[in-house]
Design an enzyme around this catalytic site. Sequence first.
Site, PDB file in Angstrom:
ATOM      1  N   LEU A  74       0.874  -1.355  -0.039  1.00  0.00           N
ATOM      2  CA  LEU A  74       0.004  -0.135   0.059  1.00  0.00           C
ATOM      3  C   LEU A  74       0.984   1.162  -0.044  1.00  0.00           C
ATOM      4  O   LEU A  74       2.028   1.047   0.487  1.00  0.00           O
ATOM      5  CB  LEU A  74      -1.026  -0.085   1.148  1.00  0.00           C
ATOM      6  CG  LEU A  74      -1.688  -1.140   1.472  1.00  0.00           C
ATOM      7  CD1 LEU A  74      -2.488  -1.503   2.713  1.00  0.00           C
ATOM      8  CD2 LEU A  74      -2.681  -1.639   0.282  1.00  0.00           C
ATOM      9  N   ARG A  75       0.662   2.472  -0.694  1.00  0.00           N
ATOM     10  CA  ARG A  75       1.442   3.283  -0.759  1.00  0.00           C
ATOM     11  C   ARG A  75       1.178   4.341   0.311  1.00  0.00           C
ATOM     12  O   ARG A  75       1.693   5.602   0.025  1.00  0.00           O
ATOM     13  CB  ARG A  75       1.483   4.043  -2.193  1.00  0.00           C
ATOM     14  CG  ARG A  75       1.780   2.996  -3.256  1.00  0.00           C
ATOM     15  CD  ARG A  75       3.191   2.202  -3.094  1.00  0.00           C
ATOM     16  NE  ARG A  75       3.515   1.324  -4.342  1.00  0.00           N
ATOM     17  CZ  ARG A  75       4.448   0.523  -4.255  1.00  0.00           C
ATOM     18  NH1 ARG A  75       5.216   0.286  -3.082  1.00  0.00           N
ATOM     19  NH2 ARG A  75       4.672  -0.179  -5.168  1.00  0.00           N
ATOM     20  N   ASN A  96       7.530  -0.753   2.976  1.00  0.00           N
ATOM     21  CA  ASN A  96       8.385   0.238   1.799  1.00  0.00           C
ATOM     22  C   ASN A  96       7.610   1.521   1.421  1.00  0.00           C
ATOM     23  O   ASN A  96       7.341   1.651   0.484  1.00  0.00           O
ATOM     24  CB  ASN A  96       9.163  -0.517   0.807  1.00  0.00           C
ATOM     25  CG  ASN A  96       8.092  -1.150  -0.141  1.00  0.00           C
ATOM     26  OD1 ASN A  96       6.818  -1.363   0.540  1.00  0.00           O
ATOM     27  ND2 ASN A  96       8.398  -1.495  -1.333  1.00  0.00           N
ATOM     28  N   HIS A 105       8.160 -14.177  -2.593  1.00  0.00           N
ATOM     29  CA  HIS A 105       8.113 -14.019  -4.022  1.00  0.00           C
ATOM     30  C   HIS A 105       9.445 -15.121  -4.783  1.00  0.00           C
ATOM     31  O   HIS A 105      10.154 -14.581  -5.355  1.00  0.00           O
ATOM     32  CB  HIS A 105       8.114 -13.015  -4.711  1.00  0.00           C
ATOM     33  CG  HIS A 105       9.026 -11.796  -4.046  1.00  0.00           C
ATOM     34  ND1 HIS A 105      10.442 -11.912  -3.876  1.00  0.00           N
ATOM     35  CD2 HIS A 105       8.862 -10.622  -3.887  1.00  0.00           C
ATOM     36  CE1 HIS A 105      10.832 -11.055  -3.387  1.00  0.00           C
ATOM     37  NE2 HIS A 105       9.826 -10.133  -3.077  1.00  0.00           N
ATOM     38  N   ASP A 142       1.964  -9.825  -4.115  1.00  0.00           N
ATOM     39  CA  ASP A 142       3.083  -8.935  -4.319  1.00  0.00           C
ATOM     40  C   ASP A 142       2.255  -7.403  -5.095  1.00  0.00           C
ATOM     41  O   ASP A 142       3.015  -6.906  -5.913  1.00  0.00           O
ATOM     42  CB  ASP A 142       4.228  -9.325  -4.890  1.00  0.00           C
ATOM     43  CG  ASP A 142       5.386  -8.385  -4.914  1.00  0.00           C
ATOM     44  OD1 ASP A 142       5.319  -7.397  -4.041  1.00  0.00           O
ATOM     45  OD2 ASP A 142       6.706  -8.617  -5.462  1.00  0.00           O
ATOM     46  N   HIS A 194       1.895   1.359  -9.121  1.00  0.00           N
ATOM     47  CA  HIS A 194       2.831   2.671  -9.353  1.00  0.00           C
ATOM     48  C   HIS A 194       2.092   3.463 -10.457  1.00  0.00           C
ATOM     49  O   HIS A 194       0.854   3.058 -11.282  1.00  0.00           O
ATOM     50  CB  HIS A 194       3.961   2.085 -10.458  1.00  0.00           C
ATOM     51  CG  HIS A 194       4.954   1.474  -9.472  1.00  0.00           C
ATOM     52  ND1 HIS A 194       5.860   2.173  -8.400  1.00  0.00           N
ATOM     53  CD2 HIS A 194       5.315   0.284  -9.308  1.00  0.00           C
ATOM     54  CE1 HIS A 194       6.418   1.502  -7.930  1.00  0.00           C
ATOM     55  NE2 HIS A 194       6.352   0.104  -8.420  1.00  0.00           N
ATOM     56  N   GLY A 218       7.517  -3.711 -10.501  1.00  0.00           N
ATOM     57  CA  GLY A 218       5.984  -3.641  -9.582  1.00  0.00           C
ATOM     58  C   GLY A 218       5.114  -4.026 -10.658  1.00  0.00           C
ATOM     59  O   GLY A 218       4.722  -3.294 -11.811  1.00  0.00           O
TER      60      GLY A 218
END
Length: 428
Positions: A67-68, A98, A235, A308, A312, A327
Amino acid sequence: MKNNLILAGGKIVDPATGYFGPAAVYLENGQIAKIEKRPKEKPSGKNVLKLDGMIICPGLIDMHVHLREPGREDEETVLSGAEAAAAGGFTAIACMPNTDPAIDNAETVEYINERASLAPVKVYPIGAVTVGRKGENLTEMMEMAACGAVAFSDDGSGVQNNDLMRRALEYARSCDVPVISHCEYSDLAAEGVMNESFVSTRLGMKGIPSVAEELMAARDIMLAQYTGGIIHIAHVSTAGTVDLIRKAKKAGIRVTAEATPHHFTLTDDLIESFDTNLKVNPPLRTKKDVDAVKKGLKDGTIDAIASDHAPHSPEEKELEFDYAPFGAIGLETALGLVITELIDPGLLSWIEAVKCLSLAPATILNVPGGKLEAGAPADITVIDPKLEWMVNPDEFKSLSRNTPFRGRKLTGRAVMTIVNGNVVYSMM
Ligand SMILES: [Zn+2]
């Protein structure tokens, strides 16, 4: 009405007991009250949901989601990611640290918890291993674990320093949570943008060799053995990594692993199209690797399937292949790809697939779910296994559109997602 539903007419898939057959599921006060296998009579009443032809599973759990928030709320927020999860059939997700700033302290874990309290599905934060994910100083893991961090990871990059990783495994062991390793030695991966192979040579692109992943996977397995810590390999992308994990499991080392739908469906030669949605990390590999990942899922070497999901913005992904970020999003395609690519061809049974998507991640992260039993939270995914649909990211709940599966025809889709007895998504 919401809380006391009866799911009737469908087949349940319960990997904990191995039962795959007709059943009525009674939900009361946010919990599963009763499972009636092979019911003689169909329940009736206005709170009965008729699910003839449908599959009823313990709620799916995606243990690897980006999640951003905080930082890039234009690409995904906790709320939009949770809505995408619900639409994809997931009742819970674990989010990687991240973000910007990183989830590397108790306060930020609490911030995610706060945002998650408004979300339609359960969101479990994963704390960073090192401060700012810089690979220099360990975070306050105990404090983060006390606030609800379910695992630790510097995902997006591997922990390069061996001693730091050793100590991370020791601290995480004392909190009884796993360290999730994004296995990649950055000196070997260098500035690579795709798998190192004859395809990368032909395209003139810098390659990331499989050994960059395998060497770190081997290290992490050895450190888990040495420390008694719990390692989860994220992954898995190469045949060599699958082999390493298989041997480690035989030796009784505390290792688990996950694979993504893109790593069991796509190969590096597709990058001849220069579609930046195919630029993922770890990179798409060869057919031999894809086959090994599938075999690893079949024999239980790879425990879980995780998306994953990595959103973006179009501006970023429209850059040249060399400069676009790694991604792809995956919350809304993962289940359809599992059914179309693994279940329908006969590679995995429903029991095996649902285990990878619910029971295994619940067990690895030590969170509720994964079982259809009285007293369990009423987290349920209803799947139409025959529904044919075409991937159109323009219809996604995710704020991002970067999927390599646009236009792909899939069979099978979540038609209802129930969290704590509440219908949070429905196509019915
Ligand atoms: Zn990663």
